[in-house]
Design a protein around this motif. Structure first.
Motif, PDB file in Angstrom:
ATOM      1  N   CYS A  41      31.391  72.680  38.489  1.00 38.96           N
ATOM      2  CA  CYS A  41      32.327  73.331  37.563  1.00 38.96           C
ATOM      3  C   CYS A  41      33.738  73.281  38.139  1.00 38.96           C
ATOM      4  O   CYS A  41      33.947  73.456  39.345  1.00 38.96           O
ATOM      5  N   LEU A  42      34.707  73.083  37.280  1.00 38.79           N
ATOM      6  CA  LEU A  42      36.092  72.903  37.711  1.00 38.79           C
ATOM      7  C   LEU A  42      36.896  74.198  37.760  1.00 38.79           C
ATOM      8  O   LEU A  42      38.026  74.194  38.257  1.00 38.79           O
ATOM      9  N   ASN A  43      36.334  75.297  37.272  1.00 43.11           N
ATOM     10  CA  ASN A  43      37.157  76.493  37.074  1.00 43.11           C
ATOM     11  C   ASN A  43      36.784  77.709  37.920  1.00 43.11           C
ATOM     12  O   ASN A  43      37.412  78.756  37.775  1.00 43.11           O
ATOM     13  N   VAL A  44      35.802  77.608  38.797  1.00 44.04           N
ATOM     14  CA  VAL A  44      35.338  78.813  39.495  1.00 44.04           C
ATOM     15  C   VAL A  44      35.654  78.832  40.980  1.00 44.04           C
ATOM     16  O   VAL A  44      35.548  79.870  41.619  1.00 44.04           O
ATOM     17  N   ASN A  45      36.060  77.694  41.528  1.00 51.87           N
ATOM     18  CA  ASN A  45      36.395  77.619  42.945  1.00 51.87           C
ATOM     19  C   ASN A  45      37.760  76.952  43.061  1.00 51.87           C
ATOM     20  O   ASN A  45      37.903  75.770  42.741  1.00 51.87           O
ATOM     21  N   PRO A  46      38.779  77.670  43.499  1.00 53.23           N
ATOM     22  CA  PRO A  46      40.124  77.086  43.542  1.00 53.23           C
ATOM     23  C   PRO A  46      40.268  75.896  44.476  1.00 53.23           C
ATOM     24  O   PRO A  46      41.206  75.109  44.331  1.00 53.23           O
ATOM     25  N   ASP A  47      39.355  75.745  45.438  1.00 52.79           N
ATOM     26  CA  ASP A  47      39.502  74.691  46.440  1.00 52.79           C
ATOM     27  C   ASP A  47      38.893  73.360  46.042  1.00 52.79           C
ATOM     28  O   ASP A  47      39.387  72.304  46.437  1.00 52.79           O
ATOM     29  N   ARG A  48      37.786  73.394  45.295  1.00 55.81           N
ATOM     30  CA  ARG A  48      37.092  72.150  44.967  1.00 55.81           C
ATOM     31  C   ARG A  48      36.085  72.426  43.862  1.00 55.81           C
ATOM     32  O   ARG A  48      35.747  73.592  43.610  1.00 55.81           O
ATOM     33  N   PRO A  49      35.553  71.394  43.226  1.00 53.82           N
ATOM     34  CA  PRO A  49      34.540  71.637  42.193  1.00 53.82           C
ATOM     35  C   PRO A  49      33.275  72.246  42.790  1.00 53.82           C
ATOM     36  O   PRO A  49      32.836  71.877  43.874  1.00 53.82           O
ATOM     37  N   GLY A  50      32.697  73.184  42.061  1.00 53.42           N
ATOM     38  CA  GLY A  50      31.416  73.759  42.453  1.00 53.42           C
ATOM     39  C   GLY A  50      31.553  75.092  43.155  1.00 53.42           C
ATOM     40  O   GLY A  50      32.457  75.315  43.950  1.00 53.42           O
TER      41      GLY A  50
END
Length: 406
Positions: free
Chosen positions: A121-130
């Motif tokens: 997911c692109l929206n839940v972790n500001p550092d990277r996907p997932g």
């Protein structure tokens, strides 16, 4: 409501039960929380009273000090719970629902989620996907080895069980839907397991055993599980698997004794970056590329490898400087020459969990028995971690609120 107890990582080899804050619908600062997520509003979330929450091998990597996890990180990404509060934007999930929580945190709105790639997911972790609950570098969403936990995007993320009484009756199976059963299934599925397949699964821990049970569900003719731990291999044999002790000789030679040929159609890596090479048991030396290279050598040309085993980009306890950054000596030329396919990364749990729930509810798979699930109290979590780390052939299920009746 103000109290909450949780299992926290305190440093290499040590976990403790701590008093921590009751969840709110806003992310608070704390150990491992990404600064960009602090203050994030979660009106789309719910608060669960935890029904079960399992100790995972991925947790164990952190507890061994093999990641950059900070002290006091609340652990736990395998969560099943009863909804006790709903945020103002939650429409379909209700108080009293008992639900499985995919360990992937996903928004349901981004491009990847809409393509069922919920592990990135692109929206839940500001550092990277997932992202995931209670896990290093995953955005800082608080873990679920606790009495209560916050779940965001609840209408999207939660898998509601259709009947409360049935769910509680089968809870030791259903608790595996949050991670290890879909993860094991993903390993077998992406390895191309189908009717009549021969399958080799490296690793007889809970994910490896779940992959083996999944391979049977998918119609495999022969499922072979390899490990160094005789107790875990016995657990694999308990539900019809063939086994090999990889400390007793070359896996290909042992496979040939079972199948008549030194190769299988499909390979699954359920070990990951703490793989061991030559030797036996505790004497075997760590060699993180061993399993991947072995699987490439024993998987038939044109076959596939499912790789649910965890590999990381930051490992302070690695055997060499390259491995500390996730760089391993993989024989990619072997894979190329044999036209092998590879699938890595987090399992997208929501791709499989409803179907696997139905398989459990209709007695097509007994995953709790396959992985030797055992319920223990939250206060017993340090013992569970220690016994699991010592190689116990047991999947420890924490029972923080007394839902599981022994």
């Amino acid at each position: 409501m103000s109290g909450n107890k949780a299992v926290a990582y305190k440093g290499p080899g040590k976990v403790e039960i701590i008093d921590t804050a009751y969840p709110t619908f806003e992310l608070q600062d704390g150990p491992g929380v990404n600064p960009a997520n602090v203050g994030r509003k979660v009106p789309h979330g719910v608060i669960l009273r935890t029904v079960t929450t399992n100790i995972c091998g991925s947790d164990q990597h952190m507890v061994r000090g093999r990641t950059t996890a900070p002290a006091d990180l609340v652990l736990g990404h395998e969560i099943t719970g009863e909804v006790v509060e709903v945020g103002p934007d939650v429409e379909f999930i209700k108080v009293g629902d008992i639900c499985s929580v995919p360990f992937n945190i996903s928004c349901g709105r981004c491009r990847n989620c809409k393509e069922r790639k919920t592990g990135i997911c692109l929206n839940v972790n500001p550092d990277r996907p997932g992202s995931a609950y209670g896990y290093v570098d995953m955005g800082g969403w608080v873990g679920g080895q606790a009495e209560y936990v916050l779940v965001p995007y609840a209408d999207w993320n939660l898998l509601k069980f259709p009947d409360r009484d049935q769910a509680l009756e089968k809870i030791m199976d259903l608790t595996m839907l949050s991670d290890i059963l879909p993860t094991g299934f993903h390993g077998a599925y992406t390895a191309g397991v189908g009717v009549g397949s021969t399958v080799y699964i490296a690793g007889a821990g809970p994910v490896g055993l779940a992959a083996a049970a999944s391979a049977q569900l998918l119609g495999a003719a022969v499922v072979i599980v390899g490990d160094l731990n005789d107790e875990r291999l016995a657990q694999a044999r308990s539900f019809g698997c063939e086994t090999i002790n990889v400390g007793a000789g070359d896996p290909g030679d042992q496979i040939e004794q079972l199948l008549g040929v030194p190769e299988v159609d499909c390979g699954v890596d359920a070990v990951g970056f703490e793989a061991r090479g030559h030797g036996h048991g505790s004497d075997a030396k760590e060699a993180p590329a061993t399993v991947l290279n072995s699987l490439m050598s024993i998987t038939a040309a044109g076959g596939a490898l499912g790789i649910p085993g965890l590999y990381v980009t930051g490992d302070p306890g690695a055997v060499d400087d390259a491995a500390k950054h996730g760089s391993l000596s993989i024989s990619l030329g072997t894979g190329w020459a044999k036209s092998l396919s590879f699938t890595t990364g987090q399992c997208p749990v929501m791709k499989y969990n409803r179907q696997l729930m139905m398989a459990i509810l209709h007695d097509r798979i007994q995953i709790g028995k396959a992985v030797n699930a055992k319920a223990i109290g939250l206060e017993d979590a340090p013992r569970g971690y220690a016994e699991f780390d010592a190689g116990a052939a047991t999947k420890y299920v924490l029972n923080p609120n007394g839902y599981v009746k022994n």
